[in-house]
Design an enzyme around this catalytic site. Structure first.
Site, PDB file in Angstrom:
ATOM      1  N   GLU A  82       0.824  -1.214   0.000  1.00 53.17           N
ATOM      2  CA  GLU A  82       0.000   0.000   0.000  1.00 53.17           C
ATOM      3  C   GLU A  82       0.858   1.265   0.000  1.00 53.17           C
ATOM      4  OE1 GLU A  82      -2.973   0.076   3.119  1.00 53.17           O
ATOM      5  OE2 GLU A  82      -3.430   2.174   2.726  1.00 53.17           O
ATOM      6  N   LYS A 262      -7.187  -0.781  11.826  1.00 50.87           N
ATOM      7  CA  LYS A 262      -6.570  -1.119  10.535  1.00 50.87           C
ATOM      8  C   LYS A 262      -5.340  -0.237  10.336  1.00 50.87           C
ATOM      9  CE  LYS A 262      -5.866  -1.251   5.914  1.00 50.87           C
ATOM     10  NZ  LYS A 262      -4.952  -0.403   5.123  1.00 50.87           N
ATOM     11  N   ASP A 278       3.838 -14.991  11.008  1.00 54.21           N
ATOM     12  CA  ASP A 278       2.490 -15.384  10.601  1.00 54.21           C
ATOM     13  C   ASP A 278       1.523 -14.235  10.862  1.00 54.21           C
ATOM     14  OD1 ASP A 278      -0.085 -16.475  10.462  1.00 54.21           O
ATOM     15  OD2 ASP A 278       0.570 -18.434  11.192  1.00 54.21           O
ATOM     16  N   HIS A 389      -2.056  10.514   0.707  1.00 57.56           N
ATOM     17  CA  HIS A 389      -2.216   9.213   0.093  1.00 57.56           C
ATOM     18  C   HIS A 389      -2.201   9.345  -1.428  1.00 57.56           C
ATOM     19  CE1 HIS A 389      -3.318   5.032   0.551  1.00 57.56           C
ATOM     20  NE2 HIS A 389      -4.059   5.182  -0.531  1.00 57.56           N
TER      21      HIS A 389
HETATM   22  P1  NAD Z   1       8.787 -24.220  14.692  1.00 55.54           P
HETATM   23  O1  NAD Z   1       7.963 -25.434  14.472  1.00 55.54           O
HETATM   24  O2  NAD Z   1       9.790 -23.879  13.669  1.00 55.54           O
HETATM   25  O3  NAD Z   1       9.439 -24.401  16.143  1.00 55.54           O
HETATM   26  C1  NAD Z   1      10.449 -23.579  16.633  1.00 55.54           C
HETATM   27  C2  NAD Z   1      11.728 -24.384  16.739  1.00 55.54           C
HETATM   28  O4  NAD Z   1      12.810 -23.528  17.037  1.00 55.54           O
HETATM   29  C3  NAD Z   1      11.683 -25.434  17.831  1.00 55.54           C
HETATM   30  O5  NAD Z   1      12.171 -26.636  17.330  1.00 55.54           O
HETATM   31  C4  NAD Z   1      12.628 -24.890  18.892  1.00 55.54           C
HETATM   32  O6  NAD Z   1      13.232 -25.889  19.654  1.00 55.54           O
HETATM   33  C5  NAD Z   1      13.624 -24.134  18.021  1.00 55.54           C
HETATM   34  N1  NAD Z   1      14.371 -23.050  18.673  1.00 55.54           N
HETATM   35  C6  NAD Z   1      15.649 -22.700  18.342  1.00 55.54           C
HETATM   36  N2  NAD Z   1      16.067 -21.658  19.085  1.00 55.54           N
HETATM   37  C7  NAD Z   1      15.039 -21.318  19.885  1.00 55.54           C
HETATM   38  C8  NAD Z   1      14.857 -20.277  20.829  1.00 55.54           C
HETATM   39  N3  NAD Z   1      15.834 -19.403  21.129  1.00 55.54           N
HETATM   40  N4  NAD Z   1      13.655 -20.160  21.419  1.00 55.54           N
HETATM   41  C9  NAD Z   1      12.657 -21.015  21.119  1.00 55.54           C
HETATM   42  N5  NAD Z   1      12.771 -22.031  20.240  1.00 55.54           N
HETATM   43  C10 NAD Z   1      13.966 -22.197  19.619  1.00 55.54           C
HETATM   44  O7  NAD Z   1       7.905 -22.909  14.863  1.00 55.54           O
HETATM   45  P2  NAD Z   1       6.844 -22.508  15.949  1.00 55.54           P
HETATM   46  O8  NAD Z   1       7.317 -21.197  16.446  1.00 55.54           O
HETATM   47  O9  NAD Z   1       6.563 -23.590  16.964  1.00 55.54           O
HETATM   48  O10 NAD Z   1       5.526 -22.332  15.063  1.00 55.54           O
HETATM   49  C11 NAD Z   1       5.441 -21.292  14.155  1.00 55.54           C
HETATM   50  C12 NAD Z   1       4.835 -21.793  12.851  1.00 55.54           C
HETATM   51  O11 NAD Z   1       3.596 -22.435  13.106  1.00 55.54           O
HETATM   52  C13 NAD Z   1       4.531 -20.646  11.916  1.00 55.54           C
HETATM   53  O12 NAD Z   1       5.033 -20.982  10.640  1.00 55.54           O
HETATM   54  C14 NAD Z   1       3.006 -20.597  11.897  1.00 55.54           C
HETATM   55  O13 NAD Z   1       2.535 -20.099  10.655  1.00 55.54           O
HETATM   56  C15 NAD Z   1       2.626 -22.011  12.121  1.00 55.54           C
HETATM   57  N6  NAD Z   1       1.309 -22.330  12.676  1.00 55.54           N
HETATM   58  C16 NAD Z   1       0.460 -21.366  13.168  1.00 55.54           C
HETATM   59  C17 NAD Z   1      -0.778 -21.732  13.692  1.00 55.54           C
HETATM   60  C18 NAD Z   1      -1.675 -20.653  14.261  1.00 55.54           C
HETATM   61  O14 NAD Z   1      -1.231 -19.558  14.500  1.00 55.54           O
HETATM   62  N7  NAD Z   1      -2.948 -20.950  14.542  1.00 55.54           N
HETATM   63  C19 NAD Z   1      -1.150 -23.079  13.727  1.00 55.54           C
HETATM   64  C20 NAD Z   1      -0.257 -24.022  13.232  1.00 55.54           C
HETATM   65  C21 NAD Z   1       0.980 -23.669  12.722  1.00 55.54           C
END
Ligand code: NAD
Length: 442
Positions: A82, A262, A278, A389
Site C-alpha cells: 500500500e 486497521k 504469521d 495518500h
Molecule cells: P517451529 O515449528 O519452527 O518451532 C520452533 C523451533 O525452534 C523449535 O524446534 C525450537 O526448539 C527451536 N528453537 C531454536 N532456538 C530457539 C529459541 N531461542 N527459542 C525457542 N525455540 C527455539 O515454529 P513454531 O514457532 O513452533 O511455530 C510457528 C509456525 O507455526 C509458523 O510458521 C506458523 O505459521 C505455524 N502455525 C500457526 C498456527 C496458528 O497460529 N494458529 C497453527 C499451526 C501452525
C-alpha cells in the site's frame, strides 16, 4: 550503533538508496541484492514450502526510518503493497522522537495451549484434580519439547476454564522463548491430552494453541510536544486536540474503531511479513483482543498529558499539554523457526531489524503500529487522509497508465497537481508528454 535517521533517503534513486541502506546496515550491496533479489524466495524452495506451487509472488521491501524505541534507533524492515504506509509511519516516528521516541515493554513470550473436553461427569471435581496435579501436568508437557526446555522455555502454569454443560478447557501456558510457538504449543497440547482425559473422565476435543495470546502482550507509549505535530496551517495544539477527538470517536464507535485498528495494523503487518512471521495469527489475536470487553474497541488511545506529576503513573519525558499515545495488544512473533528456516528475504528482514529477542521484535512492530496510527489520525484531523495518500498513489496510477522510467514521476506529479488522480488523466498526460518528447526530438 545503527541510526534510523537517513535524511533524503526517499529522494534517492533505487540504486543509491540500496547503497545508503547497505552502508547504514554495515553489509555489502551485493549481500542486500542477493538476499532481496527475486523477493528473497526462489521457486524451488517455495515448492518445498507449501502445496500446489506454480510460482512466487513479490511485494516491495522498504525501510521504515526515524524510529527510536527505549532509547535506541532501529531501522524497520517493512513489506507492504500500500502506498504511503512506510512514508507516513516514518514521518510519525520522527514526531515521536521529539518526545524521546517510543517506550515499550513486553510480557514474557507465553503462548496458550488449549485442550478441550466435553461430557465431563463432574466439572468441579475435574478442575480441582487438574489444579492439584498442575506440577505433574507441566512436567509431562515439558517432556514433549526437550529443545525448548534446553533454551530456557517451558510450561509455566495451568488454568482450567468451565465452559458450561460439561464442557471444560485446560490452558497450558508455555514460555516459547524466541519462537512464535504454534507448533511447540500444539505438540504440548497433543502430548498431555490423554492424561487429562484419563483424570477427568471427559471426552477429548480439540488440542491446539489459542491465537488470542493475551499472555504475550506488548505495551507501547509515546509523548509528543505539540510543536512536533504542526501541520500545514494547523497549530500543534489544534492538531493534538483533533487527534484526541479522533481517538474518542474510535472509543465510542466500533465502525470507526475497526478503521482505527486497521491503521495500526498498517504499521505492524509489514514488519510481521518482512520478518517471516504469521500475519494471520497476529491479526486474529489483535482483533480478538480489541473485542475482549464484549465491545470492539481501539487498540491505541490518545490523550492530553496533565503533566508527569499529576499522572497516576508518572511517565518518562512527559510534560503538561503533550499528546500521549498508549497501546496494548498481543503479538505472537518469533525470530527462529517457521518461515525463517526457508526464506532468505525474511532472514534479511530480521537482520535489518537488529533485534535480539522475539519480545524486542514484538515491541518494534508495535511501535511502528502506534506510529502509523498517529500518522493517520494527524492527517484525518488536519488536511484529510487523501492528500498524502493520493500524492503517493498517483505513482501507481501513472504506472497503470503505462508510464515507465522518469515519466512515472512526471505523470504522477501532473495528475496530482491537477487533483485528478485517475488512470484516464494519467493516460492523457502520458500522451501529452510522449508527443512533446517526440516533437522535441524531430
Ligand atoms: P517451529 O515449528 O519452527 O518451532 C520452533 C523451533 O525452534 C523449535 O524446534 C525450537 O526448539 C527451536 N528453537 C531454536 N532456538 C530457539 C529459541 N531461542 N527459542 C525457542 N525455540 C527455539 O515454529 P513454531 O514457532 O513452533 O511455530 C510457528 C509456525 O507455526 C509458523 O510458521 C506458523 O505459521 C505455524 N502455525 C500457526 C498456527 C496458528 O497460529 N494458529 C497453527 C499451526 C501452525
Amino acid at each position: 550503533m545503527v541510526t534510523s535517521r537517513i535524511p533524503g533517503f526517499y529522494k534517492l534513486p533505487l540504486v543509491e538508496r540500496r547503497h545508503a541502506a547497505a552502508e547504514v546496515l554495515g553489509v555489502k550491496v551485493s549481500e542486500l541484492e542477493s538476499a532481496l533479489g527475486l523477493g528473497g524466495f526462489d521457486v524451488k524452495t517455495a515448492d518445498k514450502t507449501i502445496e500446489n506451487v506454480v510460482g512466487t509472488y513479490a511485494l516491495p521491501f522498504a525501510l521504515g526510518l526515524n524510529l527510536q524505541m527505549n532509547g535506541r534507533d532501529y531501522l524497520v524492515p517493512m513489506v507492504v503493497e500500500e502506498p504511503s504506509v512506510v512514508a507516513a509511519a516514518s514521518n510519525a516516528a520522527k514526531m515521536a522522537r521529539a518526545g524521546g521516541g517510543f517506550f515499550a515493554e513486553s510480557d514474557e513470550p507465553i503462548m496458550i495451549a488449549q485442550v478441550q473436553l466435553d461430557r465431563v461427569p463432574d466439572v468441579r471435581e475435574a478442575t480441582r484434580l487438574l489444579i492439584d496435579r498442575k506440577a505433574e501436568l507441566c512436567e509431562l508437557a515439558d517432556r514433549a519439547v526437550p529443545n525448548l526446555i534446553a533454551r530456557g522455555g517451558g510450561t509455566r502454569d495451568v488454568i482450567v476454564r468451565d465452559l458450561g454443560e460439561g464442557w471444560l478447557v485446560v490452558h497450558l501456558l508455555v514460555d516459547c522463548r524466541d519462537a512464535m510457538g504454534a507448533n511447540l504449543v500444539n505438540t504440548i497440547a497433543e502430548a498431555v491430552s490423554g492424561r487429562i482425559a484419563l483424570w477427568t473422565g471427559g471426552r477429548i476435543g480439540l488440542r491446539i494453541l489459542s491465537n488470542l495470546a493475551d499472555t504475550r502482550c506488548v505495551r507501547i507509549r509515546c509523548a509528543i510536544p505539540p510543536h512536533a505535530l504542526v501541520a500545514e496551517g494547523h497549530a500543534g495544539e489544534r492538531v493534538r486536540d483533533g487527534i484526541v477527538r479522533a481517538s474518542e470517536f474510535a472509543s465510542r464507535d466500533p465502525y470507526r474503531a475497526a478503521t482505527h485498528n486497521k491503521g495500526i495494523m498498517n504499521g505492524i503487518d509489514p514488519v510481521v511479513i518482512a520478518t517471516g512471521n504469521d500475519w494471520r495469527a497476529v491479526e486474529a489475536g489483535a482483533h480478538a483482543f480489541a473485542a475482549r470487553s464484549g465491545r470492539y474497541s481501539p487498540l491505541a488511545t490518545w490523550r492530553i498529558s496533565r503533566g508527569a506529576l499529576n499522572e497516576a503513573r508518572p511517565a518518562e519525558g512527559e510534560e503538561e499539554g503533550w499528546l500521549v499515545g498508549e497501546m496494548e495488544l498481543p503479538l505472537q512473533l518469533g525470530i527462529v523457526g517457521g518461515t525463517l528456516r526457508v526464506h532468505e528475504g525474511a532472514r534479511f528482514g530480521l537482520m535489518v531489524s537488529g533485534v535480539e529477542t522475539a519480545q524486542e521484535l514484538a515491541m518494534l512492530a508495535a511501535s511502528m503500529g502506534l506510529a502509523s496510527n498517529l500518522a493517520a489520525l494527524r492527517a484525518l484531523a488536519t488536511v484529510g487522509i487523501q492528500k498524502g495518500h493520493m500524492a503517493l498513489h498517483a505513482r501507481s496510477v501513472a504506472i497503470a497508465a503505462g508510464a515507465t522510467g522518469d515519466l512515472v514521476e512526471s505523470v504522477a506529479l501532473a495528475i496530482f497537481e491537477a487533483n485528478n488522480v485517475t488512470v484516464d488523466a494519467a493516460r492523457a498526460e502520458l500522451m501529452k508528454l510522449t508527443s512533446s518528447f517526440a516533437s522535441a526530438a524531430q
